[in-house]
Motif scaffolding. Structure first.
Motif, short mmCIF file in Angstrom:
data_model
loop_
_atom_site.label_atom_id
_atom_site.label_comp_id
_atom_site.label_asym_id
_atom_site.label_seq_id
_atom_site.Cartn_x
_atom_site.Cartn_y
_atom_site.Cartn_z
N GLY A 43 1.01 -1.22 -0.02
CA GLY A 43 -0.08 -0.16 0.09
C GLY A 43 0.68 1.25 -0.02
O GLY A 43 2.25 1.18 -0.15
N GLY A 44 0.31 2.49 0.14
CA GLY A 44 0.84 3.70 0.37
C GLY A 44 0.03 4.77 0.95
O GLY A 44 -1.24 4.47 1.30
N LYS A 45 0.63 5.76 1.26
CA LYS A 45 -0.18 7.22 1.66
C LYS A 45 0.94 8.26 1.03
O LYS A 45 1.68 9.04 1.74
CB LYS A 45 0.20 7.09 3.19
CG LYS A 45 -0.50 8.23 3.79
CD LYS A 45 -1.97 7.75 4.03
CE LYS A 45 -2.97 9.15 4.31
NZ LYS A 45 -4.26 8.73 4.41
N SER A 46 0.72 8.10 -0.40
CA SER A 46 1.53 9.09 -0.94
C SER A 46 1.49 10.63 -1.21
O SER A 46 0.11 10.97 -0.91
CB SER A 46 1.62 8.53 -2.61
OG SER A 46 1.71 7.32 -2.73
N PRO A 47 2.31 11.44 -0.78
CA PRO A 47 2.35 12.66 -0.85
C PRO A 47 2.09 13.43 -1.96
O PRO A 47 3.09 13.10 -2.90
CB PRO A 47 3.48 13.20 -0.05
CG PRO A 47 4.60 12.17 -0.27
CD PRO A 47 3.76 10.84 -0.46
N PHE A 53 -7.88 4.23 1.57
CA PHE A 53 -8.50 3.34 0.53
C PHE A 53 -9.87 3.97 0.04
O PHE A 53 -10.86 2.91 -0.17
CB PHE A 53 -8.34 1.82 0.65
CG PHE A 53 -7.66 1.14 -0.36
CD1 PHE A 53 -6.56 1.65 -0.86
CD2 PHE A 53 -8.12 0.17 -1.23
CE1 PHE A 53 -5.89 1.17 -1.94
CE2 PHE A 53 -7.63 -0.66 -2.12
CZ PHE A 53 -6.20 0.18 -2.61
N GLY A 54 -10.14 5.04 -0.11
CA GLY A 54 -11.26 5.73 -0.20
C GLY A 54 -11.03 7.38 -0.98
O GLY A 54 -9.74 7.65 -0.75
N PRO A 55 -11.92 8.00 -1.54
CA PRO A 55 -11.78 9.29 -1.83
C PRO A 55 -11.46 10.51 -1.02
O PRO A 55 -12.46 11.35 -0.97
CB PRO A 55 -12.89 9.36 -2.87
CG PRO A 55 -14.03 8.69 -2.29
CD PRO A 55 -13.51 7.66 -1.38
N ALA A 71 -12.23 5.80 -7.09
CA ALA A 71 -12.71 6.16 -5.73
C ALA A 71 -11.73 6.20 -4.53
O ALA A 71 -11.86 5.76 -3.58
CB ALA A 71 -14.07 5.06 -5.32
N GLY A 72 -10.50 6.44 -4.96
CA GLY A 72 -9.29 6.51 -4.20
C GLY A 72 -8.71 5.15 -3.78
O GLY A 72 -7.84 4.85 -2.89
N GLN A 73 -9.42 3.96 -4.40
CA GLN A 73 -8.95 2.60 -4.21
C GLN A 73 -7.62 2.32 -4.84
O GLN A 73 -7.83 1.57 -5.67
CB GLN A 73 -10.01 1.69 -4.26
CG GLN A 73 -11.29 1.99 -3.57
CD GLN A 73 -12.63 1.36 -3.79
OE1 GLN A 73 -13.01 0.33 -3.15
NE2 GLN A 73 -12.79 1.43 -5.11
N THR A 74 -6.55 3.14 -4.78
CA THR A 74 -5.62 3.07 -5.50
C THR A 74 -4.36 2.92 -4.55
O THR A 74 -4.14 3.96 -3.73
CB THR A 74 -5.39 4.06 -6.47
OG1 THR A 74 -6.63 4.04 -7.09
CG2 THR A 74 -4.19 4.07 -7.39
N CYS A 75 -3.52 1.94 -5.05
CA CYS A 75 -2.19 2.03 -4.10
C CYS A 75 -1.25 3.47 -4.20
O CYS A 75 -0.89 3.75 -2.94
CB CYS A 75 -1.34 0.92 -4.43
SG CYS A 75 -0.78 0.82 -6.00
N SER A 76 -1.39 3.85 -5.23
CA SER A 76 -0.48 5.01 -5.54
C SER A 76 -1.36 6.28 -5.30
O SER A 76 -0.93 7.35 -5.89
CB SER A 76 0.09 4.86 -6.86
OG SER A 76 -0.83 4.64 -7.75
N ALA A 77 -2.58 6.25 -4.89
CA ALA A 77 -3.55 7.34 -4.73
C ALA A 77 -2.79 8.49 -4.11
O ALA A 77 -1.88 8.38 -3.17
CB ALA A 77 -4.69 7.08 -3.86
N GLY A 78 -2.60 9.79 -4.55
CA GLY A 78 -2.20 10.81 -3.98
C GLY A 78 -3.00 11.39 -2.58
O GLY A 78 -3.89 12.33 -2.78
N GLN A 111 -15.42 -2.16 2.91
CA GLN A 111 -14.62 -0.92 2.55
C GLN A 111 -15.45 0.39 2.82
O GLN A 111 -14.80 1.26 3.23
CB GLN A 111 -14.34 -0.78 0.92
CG GLN A 111 -13.30 -0.21 0.65
CD GLN A 111 -11.89 -0.53 0.98
OE1 GLN A 111 -11.46 -1.51 1.79
NE2 GLN A 111 -10.89 0.72 1.36
N LYS A 112 -16.56 0.47 2.55
CA LYS A 112 -17.34 1.59 2.92
C LYS A 112 -17.52 1.88 4.38
O LYS A 112 -17.21 3.05 4.67
CB LYS A 112 -18.87 1.44 2.56
CG LYS A 112 -19.71 2.73 2.62
CD LYS A 112 -20.89 2.87 1.76
CE LYS A 112 -22.14 3.89 2.80
NZ LYS A 112 -21.53 5.03 3.02
#
Ligand code: NAD
Length: 483
Positions: free
Chosen positions: A254-258, A387-389, A282-289, A332-333
């Motif tokens: 996973g990630g918490k990308s800045p 892991f959400g928007p 919907a923010g369910q992306t490992c590389s979500a910013g 997830q919700k």
């Protein structure tokens, strides 16, 4: 193929077959909550059969095959995916809930992986090394043999292309365990691999639960390497299982990308990326910013505009091709709602939320994109993968503080740097702890050429690009004494 995926079969040794014990699992459409298919509930016996089939294929010619021919097969599969793109993206959208346009882009990326690896594999070579007089020393790249691949539900098509594309290109026979929540497209792709002409047993897909089929694959003594994409917690258990046999592993976690936005950033260029990086899938992306670090001088101006953009975003069912689709399932919700409740309890300023579409289906799992300001660095919203928007905003005064905040989580997957100062671009890119850094752009999803993977809790090993070929092969050194 839809009829096959809908009847709960597994792809083992080039044949569709029912799980040994006949079990099935319902497949739910995240947009409506309705069951629209069943998949096979494969277990340890099915994994065993798939590993045997893969070994037979590897030993039966695939392992020593001509790389040029292998490249042609990969390219052919890429073209078949393009041929069937319409059917595949509709299936991916229904299975994952992602908006149609995003599913279409995912199928295009999946095809591109096979195109890329089809063209790359006959250019992946070893070296000759200087050594003592009278010797010639060379290195050769060899496939591991049978590779196991466990993937998540958020990008089934893309991650199939990434991990199976790289694994096959390096000459391995693969056993894939896709996620129980979304595996329609991986099953359809296994069918296309047969049509492309891959030897039966080179691509095997066993659907089922993580605790059953997944655990059986991770701990199987007959595989030679395992590539895992998913959460850090499951990744740790896969590593423990693989360690019992000393199997090498690749961990894509996973990630918490800045996204780091300096005062001198071109905001018009940055804003669409800042929004897309957290709203996509919907923010369910490992590389979500998922963390925006913004310099104090422009913070209010940027947040005003971002808030306006967030308010205009529409969340709705996949088929309406909204800005933001549903989350994958009720669990997830609940998780994402939990983070939002916590933000309210802690009095964090929720600057904006998107709109829910009119007449949403009752059974869908919808959370509108949410922008939260002044998140303290130690807060779960600044530390954990939601892991959400949900975009958490932290402010900084100078470059040193920006770097400190960027590196203040256990993760290190991707980072975005927005500044027009060339020296700062390089300084910050070098000091941020991440596997990929994007300067004045953002987006790990495309770019199949670019090595991808994390540091720290985001994992290790690399997929994508030429680098994946190193990770899916082993290096042999041959030292020849001739004088
Ligand atoms: P997850 O870890 O719950 O599941 C991933 C896969 O592991 C699924 O196929 C699941 O069935 C399987 N699994 C579950 N328990 C298992 C076990 N005990 N043994 C073996 N396999 C098991 O992850 P998820 O919820 O499906 O996906 C979300 C996570 O994936 C997030 O953390 C996200 O960041 C990460 N992810 C990372 C990347 C990347 O490339 N770095 C890409 C996509 C997603």
């Amino acid at each position: 193929m839809d009829s096959v995926t809908a009847t709960g079969q597994l792809m083992i040794g080039g044949e569709w077959r029912r799980p040994t014990d006949g079990g099935t699992l319902d497949v739910v459409d995240p947009s409506t909550g309705e069951v629209f298919a069943v998949i096979g509930r494969g277990d340890a016996a099915d994994i065993d059969a798939a590993v045997v089939a893969a070994r037979n294929a590897f030993d039966g010619g695939w392992g020593e095959g001509d790389p040029v021919e292998r490249g042609r097969l990969l390219s052919r599969l890429g073209r078949l995916i393009e041929r069937d793109a319409e059917r595949l993206y509709q299936l991916e959208a229904r299975d994952t809930g992602k908006p149609l346009a995003q599913a279409r882009a995912d199928i295009a990326a999946c095809a591109r992986y096979f195109e890329f690896y089809g063209g790359a594999i006959d250019k992946h070579h070893g070296e000759t090394l200087p050594y003592k007089p009278g010797f010639t020393v060379l290195t050769v790249r060899e496939p591991y043999g049978v590779t196991g691949h466990i993937i998540p539900w958020n990008y089934p098509a893309q991650v199939f292309g990434r991990t199976i594309g790289g694994g096959l290109a390096a000459g391995n026979a693969c056993v894939l365990k896709p996620a129980e929540d979304a595996c329609q497209v991986p099953l359809a792709l296994a069918d296309l691999a047969l049509e492309a002409g891959f030897l039966p047993g080179v691509v095997n897909v066993v659907t089922g639960l993580g605790s059953e089929a997944g655990a059986a694959l991770a701990s199987h003594p007959g595989i030679d390497h395992i590539s895992f994409t998913g959460s850090p917690a499951t990744g740790a258990s896969v590593q423990a299982a693989a360690a019992r046999h000393n199997h090498p592993v690749t961990m894509e976690l996973g990630g918490k990308s800045p996204q780091i936005v300096f005062d001198d950033a071109d905001l018009d260029a940055a804003i669409p990326f800042l929004v897309a990086a957290i709203v996509q899938n919907a923010g369910q992306t490992c590389s979500a910013g998922s963390r925006m670090l913004v310099q104090s001088g422009i913070a209010d101006r940027l947040l005003d505009t971002l808030a306006e953009r967030f308010r205009a975003l529409i969340t709705g069912p996949s088929a309406s091709d909204p800005d933001c689709g549903p989350l994958i399932n009720a669990k997830q919700k609940q998780r994402v709602d939990g983070f939002l409740d916590r933000a309210r309890e802690d009095g964090l300023p929720i600057l904006a939320q998107g709109r829910l579409a009119d007449a949403l289906p009752d059974g869908g799992h919808y959370v509108p994109p949410t922008l939260i300001d002044q998140v303290p660095v130690e807060h779960p919203l600044a530390q954990e993968e939601v892991f959400g928007p949900v975009l958490s905003v932290l402010r900084f005064d100078d470059e040193a503080e920006a770097i400190r905040l960027a590196n203040a989580t256990p993760f290190g997957l991707v980072a975005g740097v927005w500044t027009q100062d060339g020296a700062r671009q390089l300084r910050v890119a070098r000091r941020v702890r991440a596997g990929q850094v994007f300067v004045n752009n953002y987006g790990a999803g495309g770019g199949v050429e670019l090595p991808f993977g994390g540091v720290g809790k985001s994992g290790f090993g690399r997929e994508k690009g030429f680098e994946a070929l190193n990770h899916f092969s082993t290096l042999k050194t041959i030292a020849i004494k001739h004088d």
